[in-house]
Design a protein around this motif. Structure first.
Motif, PDB file in Angstrom:
ATOM      1  N   ALA A 121       0.580  -0.543   0.362  1.00 46.82           N
ATOM      2  CA  ALA A 121      -0.156  -0.070   0.118  1.00 46.82           C
ATOM      3  C   ALA A 121       0.985   1.358  -0.143  1.00 46.82           C
ATOM      4  O   ALA A 121       2.430   0.739  -0.081  1.00 46.82           O
ATOM      5  CB  ALA A 121      -0.799  -0.264   1.163  1.00 46.82           C
ATOM      6  N   SER A 122       0.336   2.160  -0.371  1.00 44.94           N
ATOM      7  CA  SER A 122       0.945   3.754  -0.328  1.00 44.94           C
ATOM      8  C   SER A 122       1.585   4.007   1.209  1.00 44.94           C
ATOM      9  O   SER A 122       1.500   3.026   1.903  1.00 44.94           O
ATOM     10  CB  SER A 122       0.369   4.840  -0.794  1.00 44.94           C
ATOM     11  N   GLN A 123       2.425   4.417   1.363  1.00 45.40           N
ATOM     12  CA  GLN A 123       2.945   5.348   2.321  1.00 45.40           C
ATOM     13  C   GLN A 123       2.366   5.897   3.157  1.00 45.40           C
ATOM     14  O   GLN A 123       1.505   6.849   2.899  1.00 45.40           O
ATOM     15  CB  GLN A 123       4.486   6.041   2.484  1.00 45.40           C
ATOM     16  N   GLY A 124       2.406   5.358   4.644  1.00 47.79           N
ATOM     17  CA  GLY A 124       1.056   5.751   6.127  1.00 47.79           C
ATOM     18  C   GLY A 124      -0.509   5.085   5.588  1.00 47.79           C
ATOM     19  O   GLY A 124      -0.752   5.477   6.606  1.00 47.79           O
ATOM     20  N   MET A 125      -0.043   3.929   4.378  1.00 43.72           N
ATOM     21  CA  MET A 125      -1.689   3.623   4.191  1.00 43.72           C
ATOM     22  C   MET A 125      -1.036   2.425   5.424  1.00 43.72           C
ATOM     23  O   MET A 125      -0.407   1.587   5.176  1.00 43.72           O
ATOM     24  CB  MET A 125      -1.983   3.292   3.001  1.00 43.72           C
ATOM     25  N   GLY A 126      -2.101   1.853   5.902  1.00 39.89           N
ATOM     26  CA  GLY A 126      -2.713   0.924   7.293  1.00 39.89           C
ATOM     27  C   GLY A 126      -3.543   1.356   8.053  1.00 39.89           C
ATOM     28  O   GLY A 126      -4.207   1.862   8.075  1.00 39.89           O
ATOM     29  N   PHE A 127      -3.471   0.288   9.679  1.00 37.24           N
ATOM     30  CA  PHE A 127      -4.476  -0.155  10.317  1.00 37.24           C
ATOM     31  C   PHE A 127      -4.106  -0.588  11.682  1.00 37.24           C
ATOM     32  O   PHE A 127      -2.465  -0.387  11.824  1.00 37.24           O
ATOM     33  CB  PHE A 127      -5.566  -0.764   9.996  1.00 37.24           C
ATOM     34  N   LEU A 128      -4.941   0.159  12.446  1.00 34.43           N
ATOM     35  CA  LEU A 128      -4.269  -0.271  14.342  1.00 34.43           C
ATOM     36  C   LEU A 128      -4.900  -2.268  14.181  1.00 34.43           C
ATOM     37  O   LEU A 128      -5.572  -1.770  13.691  1.00 34.43           O
ATOM     38  CB  LEU A 128      -5.651   0.715  14.891  1.00 34.43           C
ATOM     39  N   HIS A 129      -3.603  -2.299  14.983  1.00 35.28           N
ATOM     40  CA  HIS A 129      -3.962  -4.048  15.340  1.00 35.28           C
ATOM     41  C   HIS A 129      -2.890  -4.265  16.589  1.00 35.28           C
ATOM     42  O   HIS A 129      -1.831  -2.919  16.428  1.00 35.28           O
ATOM     43  CB  HIS A 129      -3.471  -4.705  14.344  1.00 35.28           C
ATOM     44  N   LEU A 130      -3.209  -5.230  16.674  1.00 34.37           N
ATOM     45  CA  LEU A 130      -2.138  -6.103  18.170  1.00 34.37           C
ATOM     46  C   LEU A 130      -1.423  -6.026  18.330  1.00 34.37           C
ATOM     47  O   LEU A 130      -0.907  -6.631  16.501  1.00 34.37           O
ATOM     48  CB  LEU A 130      -2.981  -6.442  19.257  1.00 34.37           C
ATOM     49  N   ILE A 131      -0.172  -6.210  18.429  1.00 35.16           N
ATOM     50  CA  ILE A 131       1.335  -7.426  17.985  1.00 35.16           C
ATOM     51  C   ILE A 131       1.513  -7.664  18.651  1.00 35.16           C
ATOM     52  O   ILE A 131       1.693  -7.805  20.261  1.00 35.16           O
ATOM     53  CB  ILE A 131       2.445  -6.230  18.300  1.00 35.16           C
ATOM     54  N   GLY A 132       1.711  -8.826  18.919  1.00 36.39           N
ATOM     55  CA  GLY A 132       1.696 -10.328  19.462  1.00 36.39           C
ATOM     56  C   GLY A 132       3.280 -11.193  19.836  1.00 36.39           C
ATOM     57  O   GLY A 132       4.124 -10.614  19.099  1.00 36.39           O
ATOM     58  N   GLU A 133       3.383 -11.462  20.769  1.00 34.30           N
ATOM     59  CA  GLU A 133       5.146 -11.866  20.616  1.00 34.30           C
ATOM     60  C   GLU A 133       5.877 -11.598  20.917  1.00 34.30           C
ATOM     61  O   GLU A 133       7.247 -11.667  20.170  1.00 34.30           O
ATOM     62  CB  GLU A 133       5.188 -13.322  18.937  1.00 34.30           C
ATOM     63  N   ILE A 134       5.732 -10.485  21.722  1.00 33.32           N
ATOM     64  CA  ILE A 134       6.534  -9.965  22.173  1.00 33.32           C
ATOM     65  C   ILE A 134       7.313  -9.663  23.347  1.00 33.32           C
ATOM     66  O   ILE A 134       6.724 -10.650  23.925  1.00 33.32           O
ATOM     67  CB  ILE A 134       6.118  -8.342  22.252  1.00 33.32           C
ATOM     68  N   GLN A 135       8.501 -10.198  23.791  1.00 33.44           N
ATOM     69  CA  GLN A 135       9.052 -10.881  25.273  1.00 33.44           C
ATOM     70  C   GLN A 135       9.557  -9.922  25.755  1.00 33.44           C
ATOM     71  O   GLN A 135       8.953 -10.022  26.941  1.00 33.44           O
ATOM     72  CB  GLN A 135      10.342 -11.276  25.044  1.00 33.44           C
ATOM     73  N   SER A 136       9.808  -8.037  25.131  1.00 31.96           N
ATOM     74  CA  SER A 136       9.672  -7.241  26.315  1.00 31.96           C
ATOM     75  C   SER A 136       9.158  -6.432  25.922  1.00 31.96           C
ATOM     76  O   SER A 136       9.759  -5.665  24.706  1.00 31.96           O
ATOM     77  CB  SER A 136      11.322  -7.589  26.986  1.00 31.96           C
ATOM     78  N   GLU A 137       8.857  -4.973  26.679  1.00 30.97           N
ATOM     79  CA  GLU A 137       8.970  -3.904  26.255  1.00 30.97           C
ATOM     80  C   GLU A 137       9.953  -2.785  25.128  1.00 30.97           C
ATOM     81  O   GLU A 137       9.920  -2.008  24.364  1.00 30.97           O
ATOM     82  CB  GLU A 137       8.818  -2.425  27.012  1.00 30.97           C
ATOM     83  N   LYS A 138      10.957  -3.816  25.126  1.00 28.06           N
ATOM     84  CA  LYS A 138      12.182  -2.949  24.850  1.00 28.06           C
ATOM     85  C   LYS A 138      11.732  -3.417  22.866  1.00 28.06           C
ATOM     86  O   LYS A 138      13.746  -3.224  22.442  1.00 28.06           O
ATOM     87  CB  LYS A 138      13.179  -3.119  25.079  1.00 28.06           C
ATOM     88  N   GLN A 139      12.069  -4.361  22.925  1.00 21.30           N
ATOM     89  CA  GLN A 139      11.341  -5.389  21.670  1.00 21.30           C
ATOM     90  C   GLN A 139      11.121  -4.507  20.126  1.00 21.30           C
ATOM     91  O   GLN A 139      11.353  -4.425  19.575  1.00 21.30           O
ATOM     92  CB  GLN A 139      11.725  -6.587  21.260  1.00 21.30           C
ATOM     93  N   ILE A 140       9.669  -3.640  20.519  1.00 19.34           N
ATOM     94  CA  ILE A 140       8.959  -3.233  19.898  1.00 19.34           C
ATOM     95  C   ILE A 140       9.583  -2.358  19.257  1.00 19.34           C
ATOM     96  O   ILE A 140       9.917  -0.823  20.237  1.00 19.34           O
ATOM     97  CB  ILE A 140       7.040  -2.912  21.178  1.00 19.34           C
ATOM     98  N   LYS A 141       9.520  -1.231  17.942  1.00 16.29           N
ATOM     99  CA  LYS A 141      10.303  -0.527  18.094  1.00 16.29           C
ATOM    100  C   LYS A 141       9.831   0.266  16.991  1.00 16.29           C
ATOM    101  O   LYS A 141       9.168  -0.332  15.964  1.00 16.29           O
ATOM    102  CB  LYS A 141      11.321  -0.953  17.078  1.00 16.29           C
ATOM    103  N   ILE A 142       8.999   1.594  16.499  1.00 17.63           N
ATOM    104  CA  ILE A 142       9.000   2.226  15.069  1.00 17.63           C
ATOM    105  C   ILE A 142       9.692   2.116  13.963  1.00 17.63           C
ATOM    106  O   ILE A 142      10.951   1.776  14.521  1.00 17.63           O
ATOM    107  CB  ILE A 142       8.729   3.434  15.756  1.00 17.63           C
ATOM    108  N   GLY A 143       9.378   1.448  13.266  1.00 18.63           N
ATOM    109  CA  GLY A 143       9.897   0.699  11.850  1.00 18.63           C
ATOM    110  C   GLY A 143      10.443  -0.896  11.659  1.00 18.63           C
ATOM    111  O   GLY A 143      10.843  -1.246  10.956  1.00 18.63           O
ATOM    112  N   MET A 144       9.498  -1.649  12.769  1.00 17.23           N
ATOM    113  CA  MET A 144      10.183  -2.579  12.791  1.00 17.23           C
ATOM    114  C   MET A 144       8.861  -3.831  11.920  1.00 17.23           C
ATOM    115  O   MET A 144       8.053  -3.343  12.321  1.00 17.23           O
ATOM    116  CB  MET A 144       9.771  -4.090  14.468  1.00 17.23           C
ATOM    117  N   LYS A 145       9.729  -4.390  11.494  1.00 23.06           N
ATOM    118  CA  LYS A 145       8.941  -5.357  10.431  1.00 23.06           C
ATOM    119  C   LYS A 145       8.308  -6.479  10.978  1.00 23.06           C
ATOM    120  O   LYS A 145       8.431  -7.355  12.029  1.00 23.06           O
ATOM    121  CB  LYS A 145       9.669  -6.058   9.612  1.00 23.06           C
ATOM    122  N   VAL A 146       7.015  -6.646  11.115  1.00 21.39           N
ATOM    123  CA  VAL A 146       5.667  -7.089  11.230  1.00 21.39           C
ATOM    124  C   VAL A 146       5.109  -8.187  10.303  1.00 21.39           C
ATOM    125  O   VAL A 146       5.003  -7.860   9.174  1.00 21.39           O
ATOM    126  CB  VAL A 146       5.179  -6.749  11.924  1.00 21.39           C
TER     127      VAL A 146
END
Ligand SMILES: [Zn+2]
Length: 170
Positions: A121-146
């Motif tokens: 999709a175009s830049q900035g197109m997407g939606f809100l959703h949950l991120i799972g299989e995260i072991q610690s708060e430090k693991q989630i980052k802006i720019g991470m591939k999911v």
């Protein structure tokens, strides 16, 4: 009341007239049903989610690919042109870590909620959703591939929750 209206016609009633039987009172449990039209674009989007696919709309004027899809391009002020499948992978645009649930109680494990830019999709197109299989708060980052983790096909209902969550893509 006003200068010309000094009293309202009829008789004011209070709880005494109900208990005296002077006024008829009944209880009735309604069985109301409603339907809600999702519209052409979101209906198609939900049908495709049930199949395990994410569909978008393309505007041939600005060449943007819009997801969730819409039938109208708000930039070009014209109808969009075509359906196009996008990937079920993406990039975390922004996120929030929730320690409090919807009932205001503290969660044992935090919820990771992200805006995900969907690949294809175009830049900035997407939606809100949950991120799972995260072991610690430090693991989630802006720019991470999911990538999407889908419910089994037999459990899908044509809902954004047919995607259980997105997980880090290594
Ligand atoms: Zn456009």
């Amino acid at each position: 009341m006003s200068e010309r209206v000094k009293f309202y016609p009829g008789r004011e009633i209070d709880s005494k007239v109900f208990s005296s039987g002077e006024v008829f009172l009944t209880n009735y449990a309604t069985d109301l049903k409603y339907s809600w039209a999702s519209g052409i674009a979101i209906s198609h989007y939900l049908i495709e989610l049930k199949k395990g696919k994410i569909i978008a709309r393309k505007c041939n004027e600005c060449e943007r690919i819009l997801v969730p899809p819409r039938m109208f391009c708000e930039d070009c002020f014209r109808d969009t042109d075509a359906w196009i499948y996008v990937k079920d992978t993406g990039t975390v645009n922004t996120y929030s870590i929730a320690h409090v649930g919807t009932d205001a109680s503290r969660l044992k494990e935090p919820l990771y909620v992200a805006v995900i830019n969907i690949d294809g999709a175009s830049q900035g197109m997407g939606f809100l959703h949950l991120i799972g299989e995260i072991q610690s708060e430090k693991q989630i980052k802006i720019g991470m591939k999911v990538e999407a983790v889908w419910k089994p096909e037999s459990e899908r209902t044509g809902s954004i929750l047919d995607i259980k969550y997105f997980r880090p893509l290594e």
